[in-house]
Design a protein around this motif. Structure first.
Motif, PDB file in Angstrom:
ATOM      1  N   LEU A 164      73.893  28.678  22.005  1.00  0.00           N
ATOM      2  CA  LEU A 164      73.778  27.359  21.377  1.00  0.00           C
ATOM      3  C   LEU A 164      72.342  27.039  20.974  1.00  0.00           C
ATOM      4  N   VAL A 165      71.380  27.569  21.706  1.00  0.00           N
ATOM      5  CA  VAL A 165      69.974  27.271  21.419  1.00  0.00           C
ATOM      6  C   VAL A 165      69.599  27.850  20.059  1.00  0.00           C
ATOM      7  N   ALA A 166      69.869  29.135  19.869  1.00  0.00           N
ATOM      8  CA  ALA A 166      69.562  29.772  18.587  1.00  0.00           C
ATOM      9  C   ALA A 166      70.379  29.153  17.459  1.00  0.00           C
ATOM     10  N   ARG A 167      71.611  28.789  17.756  1.00  0.00           N
ATOM     11  CA  ARG A 167      72.477  28.193  16.742  1.00  0.00           C
ATOM     12  C   ARG A 167      71.918  26.855  16.264  1.00  0.00           C
ATOM     13  N   ALA A 168      71.364  26.054  17.164  1.00  0.00           N
ATOM     14  CA  ALA A 168      70.795  24.758  16.781  1.00  0.00           C
ATOM     15  C   ALA A 168      69.633  24.944  15.813  1.00  0.00           C
ATOM     16  N   VAL A 169      68.777  25.916  16.092  1.00  0.00           N
ATOM     17  CA  VAL A 169      67.631  26.173  15.210  1.00  0.00           C
ATOM     18  C   VAL A 169      68.109  26.714  13.867  1.00  0.00           C
ATOM     19  N   GLU A 170      69.124  27.566  13.913  1.00  0.00           N
ATOM     20  CA  GLU A 170      69.674  28.125  12.672  1.00  0.00           C
ATOM     21  C   GLU A 170      70.257  27.030  11.775  1.00  0.00           C
ATOM     22  N   VAL A 171      70.969  26.084  12.387  1.00  0.00           N
ATOM     23  CA  VAL A 171      71.672  25.052  11.613  1.00  0.00           C
ATOM     24  C   VAL A 171      70.743  23.931  11.175  1.00  0.00           C
ATOM     25  N   LEU A 172      69.825  23.511  12.054  1.00  0.00           N
ATOM     26  CA  LEU A 172      69.008  22.325  11.785  1.00  0.00           C
ATOM     27  C   LEU A 172      67.570  22.654  11.384  1.00  0.00           C
ATOM     28  N   GLY A 173      67.244  23.930  11.352  1.00  0.00           N
ATOM     29  CA  GLY A 173      65.934  24.333  10.844  1.00  0.00           C
ATOM     30  C   GLY A 173      64.908  24.553  11.939  1.00  0.00           C
ATOM     31  N   PRO A 174      63.830  25.264  11.613  1.00  0.00           N
ATOM     32  CA  PRO A 174      62.834  25.649  12.618  1.00  0.00           C
ATOM     33  C   PRO A 174      62.044  24.482  13.200  1.00  0.00           C
ATOM     34  N   ASP A 175      62.069  23.342  12.539  1.00  0.00           N
ATOM     35  CA  ASP A 175      61.303  22.196  13.044  1.00  0.00           C
ATOM     36  C   ASP A 175      62.076  21.361  14.055  1.00  0.00           C
ATOM     37  N   VAL A 176      63.362  21.658  14.263  1.00  0.00           N
ATOM     38  CA  VAL A 176      64.116  20.875  15.231  1.00  0.00           C
ATOM     39  C   VAL A 176      63.653  21.234  16.642  1.00  0.00           C
ATOM     40  N   GLN A 177      63.579  20.245  17.489  1.00  0.00           N
ATOM     41  CA  GLN A 177      63.160  20.442  18.875  1.00  0.00           C
ATOM     42  C   GLN A 177      64.411  20.406  19.753  1.00  0.00           C
ATOM     43  N   VAL A 178      64.815  21.584  20.239  1.00  0.00           N
ATOM     44  CA  VAL A 178      66.000  21.695  21.085  1.00  0.00           C
ATOM     45  C   VAL A 178      65.589  21.397  22.513  1.00  0.00           C
ATOM     46  N   PHE A 179      66.376  20.575  23.189  1.00  0.00           N
ATOM     47  CA  PHE A 179      65.981  20.055  24.510  1.00  0.00           C
ATOM     48  C   PHE A 179      67.104  20.252  25.514  1.00  0.00           C
ATOM     49  N   ASN A 180      66.745  20.725  26.697  1.00  0.00           N
ATOM     50  CA  ASN A 180      67.676  20.788  27.818  1.00  0.00           C
ATOM     51  C   ASN A 180      66.984  20.241  29.059  1.00  0.00           C
ATOM     52  N   GLY A 181      67.651  19.389  29.782  1.00  0.00           N
ATOM     53  CA  GLY A 181      67.102  18.875  31.028  1.00  0.00           C
ATOM     54  C   GLY A 181      68.046  19.154  32.179  1.00  0.00           C
ATOM     55  N   TYR A 182      67.483  19.543  33.304  1.00  0.00           N
ATOM     56  CA  TYR A 182      68.302  19.780  34.495  1.00  0.00           C
ATOM     57  C   TYR A 182      67.933  18.765  35.568  1.00  0.00           C
ATOM     58  N   GLY A 183      68.936  18.097  36.051  1.00  0.00           N
ATOM     59  CA  GLY A 183      68.735  17.128  37.118  1.00  0.00           C
ATOM     60  C   GLY A 183      70.081  16.569  37.534  1.00  0.00           C
ATOM     61  N   LEU A 184      70.050  15.560  38.352  1.00  0.00           N
ATOM     62  CA  LEU A 184      71.273  14.950  38.867  1.00  0.00           C
ATOM     63  C   LEU A 184      71.098  13.439  38.864  1.00  0.00           C
ATOM     64  N   THR A 185      72.175  12.735  39.154  1.00  0.00           N
ATOM     65  CA  THR A 185      72.059  11.294  39.311  1.00  0.00           C
ATOM     66  C   THR A 185      71.016  10.970  40.372  1.00  0.00           C
ATOM     67  N   GLU A 186      70.985  11.786  41.443  1.00  0.00           N
ATOM     68  CA  GLU A 186      70.061  11.546  42.555  1.00  0.00           C
ATOM     69  C   GLU A 186      68.601  11.812  42.191  1.00  0.00           C
ATOM     70  N   THR A 187      68.357  12.506  41.087  1.00  0.00           N
ATOM     71  CA  THR A 187      66.979  12.741  40.645  1.00  0.00           C
ATOM     72  C   THR A 187      66.651  11.910  39.406  1.00  0.00           C
ATOM     73  N   THR A 188      67.453  10.897  39.143  1.00  0.00           N
ATOM     74  CA  THR A 188      67.217   9.992  38.013  1.00  0.00           C
ATOM     75  C   THR A 188      66.989  10.788  36.733  1.00  0.00           C
ATOM     76  N   SER A 189      67.972  11.608  36.402  1.00  0.00           N
ATOM     77  CA  SER A 189      67.960  12.466  35.223  1.00  0.00           C
ATOM     78  C   SER A 189      67.135  13.729  35.482  1.00  0.00           C
ATOM     79  N   ALA A 190      66.580  14.293  34.417  1.00  0.00           N
ATOM     80  CA  ALA A 190      66.007  15.638  34.493  1.00  0.00           C
ATOM     81  C   ALA A 190      64.689  15.667  35.264  1.00  0.00           C
ATOM     82  N   VAL A 191      64.592  16.608  36.200  1.00  0.00           N
ATOM     83  CA  VAL A 191      63.318  16.903  36.855  1.00  0.00           C
ATOM     84  C   VAL A 191      62.813  18.279  36.442  1.00  0.00           C
TER      85      VAL A 191
END
Length: 572
Positions: free
Chosen positions: A345-372
């Motif tokens: 999906l990461v490469a696909r996002a850049v392919e579809v939306l262009g090289p200037d798109v900033q693809v973002f993934n965050g890992y966390g939980l409700t207990e960490t108030t979103s991504a840590v």
């Protein structure tokens, strides 16, 4: 709070030693951090930035004329939202007696009123308690009573459920687009508003949200987050995006209003973050009644949305649609999260939306108030098989089976220490003591840190299925299915499925003479469980694999159904 010196502990060299980042994290920079001690726990926190969520609300005054929310042709400016929120605050305080620390609940689909009621409660210092809109009547009733909610903002469907369960004594129901409440929402918004000087002034470590997360014992647990946790989350996200632009050498793009297509529910921590952060830059929130990729792309084009994405299933639908490339002119960020992200999906996002798109993934939980932990842009493209590096203010350690920290490369339970970590679980000292230890939150996930500081999550210790971004704890579903008269034994596991990531699969040993089917089990569970928790697949077996101690061997069960997919009965 006590300031002290930790000799520069914890800040990763990738942030500390990169001269390109000095204007951001160096002395006087917007993301400079300092060592602090909170309740005896050594942490790093930002020196600058908003101190409380209500400080962020006040920043919305700079964007009065901008459109803030869009929903089915309804458009509301920041000025209108701010005015209505202050009117709601006045009524909560003067008429309904809400005081700092009281719990104010919200149970509705994504609507403009969600944003207004959320801020109205925060402005009087209440602890906002968003409730899962998919919950059944008993699930809603449990959370309302557990949190002792005094006022609930709810739409018609949720009001019917709350009333059907026998509403708690003393609970005031505010009807949103419904006449089933004790008082209509419009009555609150039409009142004389408080002024900005009358907004509740809470301390950094006062609680502001109580978000329920599914519980391993069959009851949801409420994670209590503070002003510090919420603002640290927002500031960390801002730094992650700015840092990636510096590292990637991205040329600044035209300054314009940020606009987000809200594909996830607002009762999730991601939705809460969207609401709280929007006044910072004057962001527009575009809402949908229900997810539909055609409508989503129409809205994205019409509203010139700059931020797209969602859980992997939603992200894939967007990226595989033939009209999506036409959005590349406006889309600057594409986020994928809420479940394990397939690397393609990461490469696909850049392919579809262009090289200037900033693809973002965050890992966390409700207990960490979103991504840590965050994986952004060029680093995400280079490392799509991991969840990224710890945030600027987060410490990560991996514990072995004996509870001792492991060296780089060692696989064990992933733990976090951060100002984003919740204070604990509401009304649950035992669960708090188990998961929150010496300032560290034990995630229940299994992973390892590589020699570049990237975190890899490889498994879950908690018995949980992640279906389209929703956590389904297996024991909760098993407890309900065990009561079915045709079920002798049952265990629940996740069944891999490309659209939602995982589906809930019940592995059943039937009673003699009984032949329970998938639709029968779904109907039986539907009265007790939210629809996303009900089993969607069934595997009938004569005997469950067991360990030497008599426990169900879940790994053996998963392997069995993976090798014998033809016998799985699916409901989709």
């Amino acid at each position: 709070m006590t300031r002290h010196s930790l000799a520069g502990s914890g800040i990763a060299p990738v942030y500390r030693d990169d001269p390109r980042l000095a204007p951001l994290v160096g002395p006087g920079g917007p993301f400079e951090v300092d060592d602090v001690e909170i309740h005896g726990v050594p942490l790093r926190d930002f020196v600058r930035g908003p101190r409380t969520v209500n400080d962020i609300f006040l920043m919305g005054a700079a964007h009065q004329a901008l459109i803030h929310t869009v929903y089915q042709g309804e458009r509301q400016t920041f000025a209108q939202t701010r005015l209505q929120a202050r009117a709601v605050a006045a009524q909560l305080r003067l008429v309904h007696g809400v005081r700092p620390g009281d719990r104010v609940g919200i149970a509705m689909r994504n609507l403009p009123e969600y944003v207004t009621s959320f801020w109205g409660a925060l402005l009087v210092g209440a602890i906002v308690t968003p409730l899962n809109a998919w919950w059944t009547a008993p699930e809603l009733d449990y959370a309302l009573r557990d949190a002792a909610v005094s006022v609930l903002f709810a739409d018609e469907e949720r009001l019917r459920r709350v009333r059907a369960a026998g509403r708690p004594d003393g609970l005031t129901l505010v009807g949103v687009r419904s006449d089933l409440g004790d008082v209509p929402f419009a009555e609150l918004t039409a009142a004389e508003p408080i002024d900005d000087d009358s907004v509740a002034r809470l301390d950094r470590d006062d609680p502001v949200t109580l978000l329920f997360t599914s519980g391993t014992t069959g009851r949801p647990k409420g994670a209590v987050s503070t002003n510090r946790a919420m603002t640290a989350n927002i500031w960390n996200m801002a730094f992650a995006n700015l840092r990636e632009g510096v590292v990637a050498g991205r040329a600044p793009r035209e300054n314009r209003q940020p606009a987000t297509l809200s594909t996830g529910p607002m009762f999730h921590i991601g939705g809460v973050t969207t609401i709280i952060s929007s006044p910072l830059g004057g962001a527009k929130i575009v809402m949908m009644r229900r997810w539909d990729v055609e409508e989503a792309l129409r809205l994205a084009a019409a509203e010139q949305v700059t931020a797209l994405g969602g859980v992997p299933a939603v992200a894939r639908q967007i990226l595989e649609h033939p009209r999506t490339p036409s959005l590349a002119e406006h889309v600057r960020g594409f986020s994928i999260g809420g479940a394990a992200v397939p690397p393609d999906l990461v490469a696909r996002a850049v392919e579809v939306l262009g090289p200037d798109v900033q693809v973002f993934n965050g890992y966390g939980l409700t207990e960490t108030t979103s991504a840590v932990v965050t994986n952004v842009g060029v680093e995400f493209q280079a490392h799509p098989d991991c969840v990224g590096r710890p945030n600027l203010t987060a410490d990560v350690r991996v514990l072995g089976a004996d509870g001792e920290p492991l060296q780089t490369g060692g696989t064990g339970e992933v733990c976090f220490r951060s100002p984003q970590v919740a204070r604990g679980y509401w009304n649950d000292e035992a669960a708090t003591a188990t998961s929150f230890q010496d300032g560290w939150f034990r995630s229940g996930d299994v992973g390892f840190l590589d020699d570049e500081g990237f975190l890899h999550v490889v498994d879950r210790r908690k018995d949980v299925v992640i279906r389209g971004g929703e956590n389904v704890y297996c024991t909760e579903v098993e407890a309900v299915l065990h009561e079915h008269p045709g079920v002798a034994e049952v265990t629940v596991v996740g069944l891999d499925e490309p659209m939602l990531g995982e589906r809930v699969c019940a592995v059943v040993v039937p009673r003699p003479g009984a032949t329970p089917g998938i639709e029968e089990l779904r109907a039986f569970a539907a009265d007790r469980l939210a629809v996303f928790k009900c089993p969607e697949a069934l595997y009938v077996i004569a005997e469950l694999p067991k360990t030497a101690t008599g426990k169900v061997a879940k790994n053996d069960v998963r392997a069995l159904i993976t090798d014998d997919t033809d016998r799985i009965v699916r409901a989709w």
